[in-house]
Design a protein around this motif. Structure first.
Motif, PDB file in Angstrom:
ATOM      1  N   ASP A 184      80.307  37.189  14.198  1.00 32.17           N
ATOM      2  CA  ASP A 184      80.141  36.496  15.278  1.00 32.17           C
ATOM      3  C   ASP A 184      78.664  36.608  15.712  1.00 32.17           C
ATOM      4  N   ARG A 185      77.715  37.782  15.681  1.00 32.23           N
ATOM      5  CA  ARG A 185      76.498  38.039  16.294  1.00 32.23           C
ATOM      6  C   ARG A 185      75.693  37.276  15.199  1.00 32.23           C
ATOM      7  N   PRO A 219      84.476  29.960  15.241  1.00 30.14           N
ATOM      8  CA  PRO A 219      83.860  31.350  15.071  1.00 30.14           C
ATOM      9  C   PRO A 219      83.738  31.799  13.535  1.00 30.14           C
ATOM     10  N   HIS A 232      84.704  34.583  12.243  1.00 30.37           N
ATOM     11  CA  HIS A 232      85.900  35.003  11.454  1.00 30.37           C
ATOM     12  C   HIS A 232      87.123  34.021  11.969  1.00 30.37           C
ATOM     13  N   ALA A 278      75.977  33.410  15.903  1.00 26.97           N
ATOM     14  CA  ALA A 278      76.522  32.880  17.466  1.00 26.97           C
ATOM     15  C   ALA A 278      75.651  31.881  17.805  1.00 26.97           C
ATOM     16  N   TYR A 281      84.643  41.663  13.047  1.00 24.83           N
ATOM     17  CA  TYR A 281      84.535  40.449  13.375  1.00 24.83           C
ATOM     18  C   TYR A 281      83.273  40.180  14.490  1.00 24.83           C
TER      19      TYR A 281
END
Length: 156
Positions: free
Chosen positions: A46-47, A56, A58, A50, A42
């Protein structure tokens, strides 16, 4: 936490939306799509997403709902004496009043039991009582008519 295929597809959907909104250049979009399909966790997803305004990338693992207890209120049964009163009351007309007295007795017994126990069948007991009393009244009228006819009948 390890990401699954559905999580990677969700991240790709976010990237597609960002691309169609003009937030990503074509080469940047292609690069991030490749990273999304190679992501293992996850945190990797997220990276990748971002800097894009969104939820989010995930999806949190589904939280199990607590089990709902299945409780059913007991359904009160129909009083059997009430059913007997109704049947005897109906049959009173077919039997010329013979079953009318049992209809009255069963009706009164049933109404007392229903008041004490909360069972169903009050309407049946009441109808059985009414039919029973009507049958008894008819039987008494018939017997009275026979008595009058015999009293005024000419003798032999």
């Amino acid at each position: 936490m390890l990401a699954g295929d559905a999580d990677r597809e969700h991240a790709v959907d976010i990237l597609k939306e960002a691309y169609t909104e003009g937030r990503l250049r074509p080469e940047e979009y292609d690069e991030r799509i490749g990273w999304a399909y190679q992501a293992r966790t996850y945190a990797d997803l997220d990276r990748i997403t971002a800097d894009i305004p969104h939820a989010p990338a995930h999806r949190a693992p589904p939280q199990p709902y607590p089990p709902v207890p299945l409780t059913f209120a007991p359904v009160p049964r129909t009083n059997s004496a009430a059913t007997a009163a109704l049947v005897c009351g109906i049959l009173g007309f077919l039997t010329l009043g013979v079953t009318s007295l049992p209809a009255v007795i069963c009706g009164h017994v049933a109404r007392g039991q229903i008041r004490r126990t909360g069972q169903h069948g009050d309407g049946q007991a009441t109808v059985g009582l009414v039919l029973g009393y009507l049958g008894l009244a008819g039987l008494l009228a018939f017997i009275s008519l026979i008595a009058v006819l015999l009293a005024f009948a000419p003798g032999p």
